[in-house]
Write an enzyme that holds these catalytic residues in place. Sequence first.
Site, PDB file in Angstrom:
ATOM      1  N   LYS A  78      17.236  56.448  47.334  1.00  0.00           N
ATOM      2  CA  LYS A  78      18.438  56.230  46.529  1.00  0.00           C
ATOM      3  C   LYS A  78      19.495  57.225  47.021  1.00  0.00           C
ATOM      4  CE  LYS A  78      16.363  53.939  42.812  1.00  0.00           C
ATOM      5  NZ  LYS A  78      16.633  52.504  42.888  1.00  0.00           N
TER       6      LYS A  78
ATOM      7  N   GLU B 171      19.462  52.557  49.452  1.00  0.00           N
ATOM      8  CA  GLU B 171      20.398  52.219  48.364  1.00  0.00           C
ATOM      9  C   GLU B 171      21.427  53.324  48.248  1.00  0.00           C
ATOM     10  OE1 GLU B 171      18.505  49.948  44.898  1.00  0.00           O
ATOM     11  OE2 GLU B 171      17.076  51.514  45.370  1.00  0.00           O
TER      12      GLU B 171
ATOM     13  N   LYS C  41       6.714  44.249  38.164  1.00  0.00           N
ATOM     14  CA  LYS C  41       6.144  45.508  38.617  1.00  0.00           C
ATOM     15  C   LYS C  41       6.643  46.661  37.741  1.00  0.00           C
ATOM     16  CE  LYS C  41       9.681  46.734  41.801  1.00  0.00           C
ATOM     17  NZ  LYS C  41      10.035  47.972  41.128  1.00  0.00           N
TER      18      LYS C  41
ATOM     19  N   ASP D  10       7.464  40.031  42.740  1.00  0.00           N
ATOM     20  CA  ASP D  10       8.015  40.994  43.689  1.00  0.00           C
ATOM     21  C   ASP D  10       9.293  40.314  44.158  1.00  0.00           C
ATOM     22  OD1 ASP D  10       8.843  42.257  46.007  1.00  0.00           O
ATOM     23  OD2 ASP D  10       6.832  42.970  46.435  1.00  0.00           O
ATOM     24  N   HIS D  11      10.422  40.721  43.600  1.00  0.00           N
ATOM     25  CA  HIS D  11      11.612  39.894  43.805  1.00  0.00           C
ATOM     26  C   HIS D  11      12.048  39.842  45.271  1.00  0.00           C
ATOM     27  CE1 HIS D  11      13.951  43.639  43.635  1.00  0.00           C
ATOM     28  NE2 HIS D  11      14.974  42.966  44.104  1.00  0.00           N
TER      29      HIS D  11
ATOM     30  N   LYS E 190      13.740  36.516  48.143  1.00  0.00           N
ATOM     31  CA  LYS E 190      14.981  36.574  48.927  1.00  0.00           C
ATOM     32  C   LYS E 190      14.860  35.630  50.130  1.00  0.00           C
ATOM     33  CE  LYS E 190      16.042  41.368  47.716  1.00  0.00           C
ATOM     34  NZ  LYS E 190      17.346  41.500  47.093  1.00  0.00           N
TER      35      LYS E 190
ATOM     36  N   ASP F 279       7.860  52.753  43.279  1.00  0.00           N
ATOM     37  CA  ASP F 279       8.886  51.799  42.863  1.00  0.00           C
ATOM     38  C   ASP F 279       9.085  50.697  43.896  1.00  0.00           C
ATOM     39  OD1 ASP F 279      10.987  50.723  41.323  1.00  0.00           O
ATOM     40  OD2 ASP F 279      12.491  51.895  42.395  1.00  0.00           O
TER      41      ASP F 279
ATOM     42  N   HIS G 101       7.731  46.018  47.636  1.00  0.00           N
ATOM     43  CA  HIS G 101       8.674  45.385  48.562  1.00  0.00           C
ATOM     44  C   HIS G 101       8.403  45.737  50.031  1.00  0.00           C
ATOM     45  CE1 HIS G 101      10.527  44.747  44.783  1.00  0.00           C
ATOM     46  NE2 HIS G 101      11.376  45.748  44.782  1.00  0.00           N
TER      47      HIS G 101
HETATM   48  C1  BG6 Z   1      13.737  47.181  42.244  1.00  0.00           C
HETATM   49  C2  BG6 Z   1      13.597  48.668  42.062  1.00  0.00           C
HETATM   50  O1  BG6 Z   1      12.479  46.600  42.448  1.00  0.00           O
HETATM   51  O2  BG6 Z   1      14.544  46.918  43.367  1.00  0.00           O
HETATM   52  C3  BG6 Z   1      14.940  49.322  41.952  1.00  0.00           C
HETATM   53  O3  BG6 Z   1      12.857  48.930  40.884  1.00  0.00           O
HETATM   54  C4  BG6 Z   1      15.841  48.923  43.094  1.00  0.00           C
HETATM   55  O4  BG6 Z   1      14.797  50.740  41.909  1.00  0.00           O
HETATM   56  C5  BG6 Z   1      15.859  47.409  43.235  1.00  0.00           C
HETATM   57  O5  BG6 Z   1      17.141  49.408  42.834  1.00  0.00           O
HETATM   58  C6  BG6 Z   1      16.649  46.973  44.450  1.00  0.00           C
HETATM   59  O6  BG6 Z   1      16.708  45.579  44.505  1.00  0.00           O
HETATM   60  P1  BG6 Z   1      17.739  44.864  45.470  1.00  0.00           P
HETATM   61  O7  BG6 Z   1      17.421  43.409  45.317  1.00  0.00           O
HETATM   62  O8  BG6 Z   1      19.096  45.251  45.007  1.00  0.00           O
HETATM   63  O9  BG6 Z   1      17.461  45.386  46.842  1.00  0.00           O
END
Ligand code: BG6
Length: 505
Positions: free
Chosen positions: A357, A235, A167, A196-197, A201, A254, A259
């Site tokens: 953030k 975050e 993304k 979409d990581h 999870k 973002d 997500h």
């Molecule tokens: C990413 C965003 O997709 O996910 C980042 O681009 C963010 O801005 C990150 O910090 C957070 O990933 P995770 O796995 O640490 O929650």
Amino acid sequence: MGNNPLRDPRDRRLPQIAGPCSIVIFGITGDLARRKLIPAIYDLANRGLLPPGFALVGFARQDTRHEDFVEYAREAVKAGARTPWHETTWKQMAAGLRCVYGSFDEDESWEKLVSKLQEIDDERGTGGNHAFYLSIPPALFPLVVSKLKKHGLAQSSGAWRRVVIEKPFGHDLASAQELNALVAEVFPRESVFRIDHYLGKETVQNILAFRFANGMFEPLWNSNYVDHVQITMAEDIGIGSRAAYYDGIGAARDVIQNHLLQLMARIAMEEPVSFNANSLQIEKQKILANARPPARMDLHTAHAQYEEGWAGGVEVLGYKQELDIPAHSTTETFAAMRIDIATRRWAGVPFYLRTGKRLGRRVTEVAVVFQRAPHQPFGRNDTEELGQNALVMRIQPDEGVTLRFGAKVPGTAMEIRDVSMDFAYGGAFVESSPEAYERLILDVLLGDPPLFPQVEEVELAWKILDPVIDHWARSKGIDTYASGTWGPESADKMMARDGRTWRRP
Ligand code: BG6
């Protein structure tokens, strides 16, 4: 990395081992490759899930010696791997490391890549099966995709070719459609893997297990019992050195576009016919197609930027003071919005999404907040401390599920207060969860698509978000919040208008 003779390949609980193949990473020296992709590949190798001749090819602009590239990868593994360091695994992985130097716009570099892959096929038996991972700024996607086509890398008879796209999938609906059309011209649908990581999870995958493997929750999972749902991705970090990526993108594009809307779809979707990619997509798509942005954007959205403050006991800069951020930037680092889902199950149940953030702490959770009992046979003072029942799925950290309900405080009075019942992954299972990228890279190599958003979901998500972002672009200036707090006042007001409050996770 070799096949384990003790594994029974028919055992579906064991992860499958990828067949002969290689992965080419464009952007190998970037942050994502160094922190996540290279370590994840080592972890897969350590778990014996990569084929013996596996090769990792980095495509980089700066010419360096092969030994320096190997050292770079070694350091990335040492710093980021989840599984223990094993010299033998590393040696096997290092034997398959290759690098191609050049620029994306020069055909010469692509010819070098073509011959490198041919060489790898000959030497390591990868059989022409290659995945191309685009860990590069989105502006370069069109160039790289068209060069893959031009140089005959996108398709091969008798072997597979896959493209992995990180993304953001576009900037808005129109650019996403453009990108999708371009990719579709080059790669068939089943060869496109959008990352979409969050979907990799374990705790996100558990949402469907929790809902559909159990009998006791699903009967309550609707507007008869649920008051509202809160999805939070907070975050504590700032944007660090990611100004070039983040500014002009902002929190909604973002992480909400992908997500958070994906989390919402999993929480809200109907039971799929099966867990294959198609059935999952059909159900998620129905939710996204019926999800409505707020009718009154001014009342039910909030966006803001962090100012200086404290994070983890350290004084930190505000967004506008971060390296390379223009002094007049109006990019939001906090975004919140109410979304309604126009289906029988969810009519009248708002979903509140928020992310930011530099908030109080790092936590991602989904809280399903239930309606109060229709009648309380207690004195009013007895239940003053009683909140609404809630089921909270903690995606990270402290992965688990908490059920909050009222209980009698010991003593002679009938006083009732909230208590929690807790399930913690760490306490129930001995295995540590694989990293999201580990799971997703393996699925790419196996050609297994359920955990990857399909083109329709991506476009529907933009349809929800575009009007909100347009509204923000028209509004004057941007709210602020102090680093280390839980966001701007406007976000609290947005909830107060509905007679609700944000949870303090
Ligand atoms: C990413 C965003 O997709 O996910 C980042 O681009 C963010 O801005 C990150 O910090 C957070 O990933 P995770 O796995 O640490 O929650």
